[in-house]
Motif scaffolding. Structure first.
Motif, PDB file in Angstrom:
ATOM      1  N   ASN A  91      17.289  -3.336  35.747  1.00  0.00           N
ATOM      2  CA  ASN A  91      17.650  -2.476  34.607  1.00  0.00           C
ATOM      3  C   ASN A  91      17.509  -1.001  34.977  1.00  0.00           C
ATOM      4  N   GLU A  92      17.983  -0.691  36.202  1.00  0.00           N
ATOM      5  CA  GLU A  92      17.979   0.682  36.733  1.00  0.00           C
ATOM      6  C   GLU A  92      16.598   1.184  37.146  1.00  0.00           C
ATOM      7  N   LYS A  93      15.591   0.305  37.110  1.00  0.00           N
ATOM      8  CA  LYS A  93      14.256   0.690  37.565  1.00  0.00           C
ATOM      9  C   LYS A  93      13.953   0.020  38.898  1.00  0.00           C
ATOM     10  N   LYS A  94      13.337   0.770  39.795  1.00  0.00           N
ATOM     11  CA  LYS A  94      12.992   0.218  41.104  1.00  0.00           C
ATOM     12  C   LYS A  94      11.958  -0.904  40.954  1.00  0.00           C
ATOM     13  N   GLY A  95      12.052  -1.882  41.859  1.00  0.00           N
ATOM     14  CA  GLY A  95      11.096  -2.983  41.833  1.00  0.00           C
ATOM     15  C   GLY A  95      11.348  -3.951  42.959  1.00  0.00           C
ATOM     16  N   CYS A  96      10.949  -5.188  42.760  1.00  0.00           N
ATOM     17  CA  CYS A  96      11.120  -6.211  43.781  1.00  0.00           C
ATOM     18  C   CYS A  96      11.228  -7.576  43.117  1.00  0.00           C
ATOM     19  N   ARG A  97      11.623  -8.557  43.898  1.00  0.00           N
ATOM     20  CA  ARG A  97      11.673  -9.924  43.403  1.00  0.00           C
ATOM     21  C   ARG A  97      11.184 -10.873  44.479  1.00  0.00           C
ATOM     22  N   SER A  98      10.738 -12.039  44.060  1.00  0.00           N
ATOM     23  CA  SER A  98      10.265 -13.063  44.991  1.00  0.00           C
ATOM     24  C   SER A  98      10.486 -14.428  44.365  1.00  0.00           C
ATOM     25  N   LYS A  99      10.660 -15.442  45.208  1.00  0.00           N
ATOM     26  CA  LYS A  99      10.873 -16.795  44.715  1.00  0.00           C
ATOM     27  C   LYS A  99       9.580 -17.374  44.162  1.00  0.00           C
ATOM     28  N   ASN A 100       9.700 -18.165  43.126  1.00  0.00           N
ATOM     29  CA  ASN A 100       8.550 -18.888  42.582  1.00  0.00           C
ATOM     30  C   ASN A 100       8.009 -19.837  43.651  1.00  0.00           C
ATOM     31  N   PHE A 101       6.702 -19.776  43.920  1.00  0.00           N
ATOM     32  CA  PHE A 101       6.145 -20.615  44.985  1.00  0.00           C
ATOM     33  C   PHE A 101       5.572 -21.937  44.469  1.00  0.00           C
ATOM     34  N   LEU A 102       5.741 -22.245  43.194  1.00  0.00           N
ATOM     35  CA  LEU A 102       5.205 -23.484  42.637  1.00  0.00           C
ATOM     36  C   LEU A 102       6.275 -24.564  42.541  1.00  0.00           C
ATOM     37  N   GLU A 103       5.888 -25.807  42.827  1.00  0.00           N
ATOM     38  CA  GLU A 103       6.747 -26.954  42.599  1.00  0.00           C
ATOM     39  C   GLU A 103       6.587 -27.405  41.151  1.00  0.00           C
ATOM     40  N   LYS A 104       7.420 -28.362  40.724  1.00  0.00           N
ATOM     41  CA  LYS A 104       7.427 -28.784  39.323  1.00  0.00           C
ATOM     42  C   LYS A 104       6.085 -29.333  38.854  1.00  0.00           C
ATOM     43  N   ASP A 105       5.386 -30.036  39.724  1.00  0.00           N
ATOM     44  CA  ASP A 105       4.129 -30.678  39.301  1.00  0.00           C
ATOM     45  C   ASP A 105       2.903 -29.840  39.643  1.00  0.00           C
ATOM     46  N   GLU A 106       3.091 -28.542  39.880  1.00  0.00           N
ATOM     47  CA  GLU A 106       1.988 -27.691  40.315  1.00  0.00           C
ATOM     48  C   GLU A 106       1.691 -26.581  39.313  1.00  0.00           C
ATOM     49  N   SER A 107       0.448 -26.113  39.354  1.00  0.00           N
ATOM     50  CA  SER A 107       0.047 -24.949  38.565  1.00  0.00           C
ATOM     51  C   SER A 107      -0.881 -24.090  39.418  1.00  0.00           C
ATOM     52  N   PHE A 108      -0.873 -22.813  39.121  1.00  0.00           N
ATOM     53  CA  PHE A 108      -1.653 -21.850  39.898  1.00  0.00           C
ATOM     54  C   PHE A 108      -2.854 -21.386  39.088  1.00  0.00           C
ATOM     55  N   ILE A 109      -4.009 -21.322  39.739  1.00  0.00           N
ATOM     56  CA  ILE A 109      -5.195 -20.787  39.079  1.00  0.00           C
ATOM     57  C   ILE A 109      -5.868 -19.791  40.017  1.00  0.00           C
ATOM     58  N   THR A 110      -6.194 -18.631  39.492  1.00  0.00           N
ATOM     59  CA  THR A 110      -6.826 -17.608  40.310  1.00  0.00           C
ATOM     60  C   THR A 110      -8.304 -17.934  40.531  1.00  0.00           C
ATOM     61  N   PHE A 111      -8.859 -17.357  41.579  1.00  0.00           N
ATOM     62  CA  PHE A 111     -10.296 -17.512  41.818  1.00  0.00           C
ATOM     63  C   PHE A 111     -11.085 -17.033  40.608  1.00  0.00           C
ATOM     64  N   ASN A 112     -10.636 -15.920  40.036  1.00  0.00           N
ATOM     65  CA  ASN A 112     -11.377 -15.352  38.910  1.00  0.00           C
ATOM     66  C   ASN A 112     -11.328 -16.266  37.689  1.00  0.00           C
ATOM     67  N   ARG A 113     -10.140 -16.783  37.362  1.00  0.00           N
ATOM     68  CA  ARG A 113     -10.024 -17.631  36.177  1.00  0.00           C
ATOM     69  C   ARG A 113     -10.812 -18.927  36.360  1.00  0.00           C
ATOM     70  N   LEU A 114     -10.773 -19.483  37.560  1.00  0.00           N
ATOM     71  CA  LEU A 114     -11.535 -20.696  37.829  1.00  0.00           C
ATOM     72  C   LEU A 114     -13.027 -20.452  37.617  1.00  0.00           C
ATOM     73  N   HIS A 115     -13.500 -19.303  38.100  1.00  0.00           N
ATOM     74  CA  HIS A 115     -14.918 -18.978  37.980  1.00  0.00           C
ATOM     75  C   HIS A 115     -15.294 -18.706  36.530  1.00  0.00           C
ATOM     76  N   LYS A 116     -14.444 -17.952  35.837  1.00  0.00           N
ATOM     77  CA  LYS A 116     -14.754 -17.603  34.448  1.00  0.00           C
ATOM     78  C   LYS A 116     -14.677 -18.835  33.550  1.00  0.00           C
ATOM     79  N   ASN A 117     -13.712 -19.720  33.782  1.00  0.00           N
ATOM     80  CA  ASN A 117     -13.602 -20.949  32.995  1.00  0.00           C
ATOM     81  C   ASN A 117     -14.821 -21.843  33.189  1.00  0.00           C
ATOM     82  N   THR A 118     -15.389 -21.788  34.392  1.00  0.00           N
ATOM     83  CA  THR A 118     -16.508 -22.667  34.729  1.00  0.00           C
ATOM     84  C   THR A 118     -17.852 -22.087  34.321  1.00  0.00           C
ATOM     85  N   THR A 119     -18.025 -20.775  34.518  1.00  0.00           N
ATOM     86  CA  THR A 119     -19.332 -20.146  34.322  1.00  0.00           C
ATOM     87  C   THR A 119     -19.380 -19.173  33.148  1.00  0.00           C
TER      88      THR A 119
END
Length: 263
Positions: free
Chosen positions: A70-98
């Motif tokens: 939309n006329e703004k500089k940026g970048c793009r990348s392919k989604n690295f997840l497959e259909k049966d996968e989900s991504f969780i960050t180290f931080n979210r995993l730790h915060k959800n647990t502790t």
């Protein structure tokens, strides 16, 4: 340069910081993000482009393309997840647990070794996966590109529906090569400005973190430099060329030191 028009139906979220507003979109298997701090899209493109000359497998890092959204500089990348996968960050995993953010937790430890050991042990305990080699590769790259924004929300693991885990590819390198560092001085040489870089997420410098883990991959620096030189001129390009040259010199010096100790 790729030009795309994306309406609000593809907008995932807008995030606002002191640096400005960043929009992220998702369409046809691609993530799009507008620049937030300076030339983020260009930096992402250059950093992932250099990795094509490394010994990393292509699924170990995200490839970025420069785009105008939309006329703004940026970048793009392919989604690295497959259909049966989900991504969780180290931080979210730790915060959800502790209930505590991982960054806050490691601040309880004063030594770099203790901080890193806690993170590795925590992920092993929760997911039965050793992320040492994963971190070794990431912090080798961060040492080269001077990443100042490697936080626990862009380190993570991928979970499959069958309960198996794997490490995520390396992504989110936009605040590197002095991009977004407001302490640099335009009248100073790059060799002086790189001294103003702050490493994250652990205490210490990029060099100290790199030395702790050791080298995570080999890099064909000659061809990498040739590729970078072929890109359009910019300050971030010059910083990357400087860093690649310094990394090569350090490799030569380490080799000479090892040879001296043999005789």
């Amino acid at each position: 340069m790729i030009y795309v028009e994306l309406d609000k139906t593809f907008l995932v979220y807008n995030s606002g910081t002191s640096d400005g507003i960043q929009s992220k979109f998702f369409k046809d298997g691609y993530w799009y993000k507008t620049d937030l701090s300076g030339n983020e899209g260009e930096v992402e493109y250059l950093c992932s482009g250099v990795l094509q000359f490394s010994t990393l497998n292509t699924d170990e890092y995200v490839v970025y393309e420069q785009v105008k959204i939309n006329e703004k500089k940026g970048c793009r990348s392919k989604n690295f997840l497959e259909k049966d996968e989900s991504f969780i960050t180290f931080n979210r995993l730790h915060k959800n647990t502790t209930g505590v953010s991982l960054h806050k937790k490691i601040m309880e430890y004063s030594e770099l070794t203790e901080q890193i050991t806690y993170v590795i042990d925590f992920i092993r305990l929760m997911c039965d996966i050793d992320v040492t080699d994963y971190l070794r590769k990431i912090f080798t790259l961060d040492y080269i590109i001077l990443n100042e924004d490697r936080h626990f929300n862009n380190l993570g693991i991928i979970m499959r529906e069958d309960g198996c885990y794997r490490t995520a590819p390396i992504f989110d390198n936009g605040k590197s090569l002095l991009n977004g560092n407001f302490s640099i001085k335009s009248d100073l040489p790059i060799s002086e400005n790189v001294k103003r870089v702050v490493a994250r997420p652990f205490g210490g410098t990029h060099k100290k973190i790199f030395d702790f883990f050791g080298k995570g991959f080999d890099l064909d620096i000659s061809n990498a430099i040739e590729w970078v030189r072929s890109q359009r001129g910019s300050y971030t390009k010059d910083v990357l060329l400087y860093q690649l040259t310094m990394f090569e010199k350090e490799k030569v010096n380490d080799h000479e030191i090892r040879m001296e100790t043999m005789f």
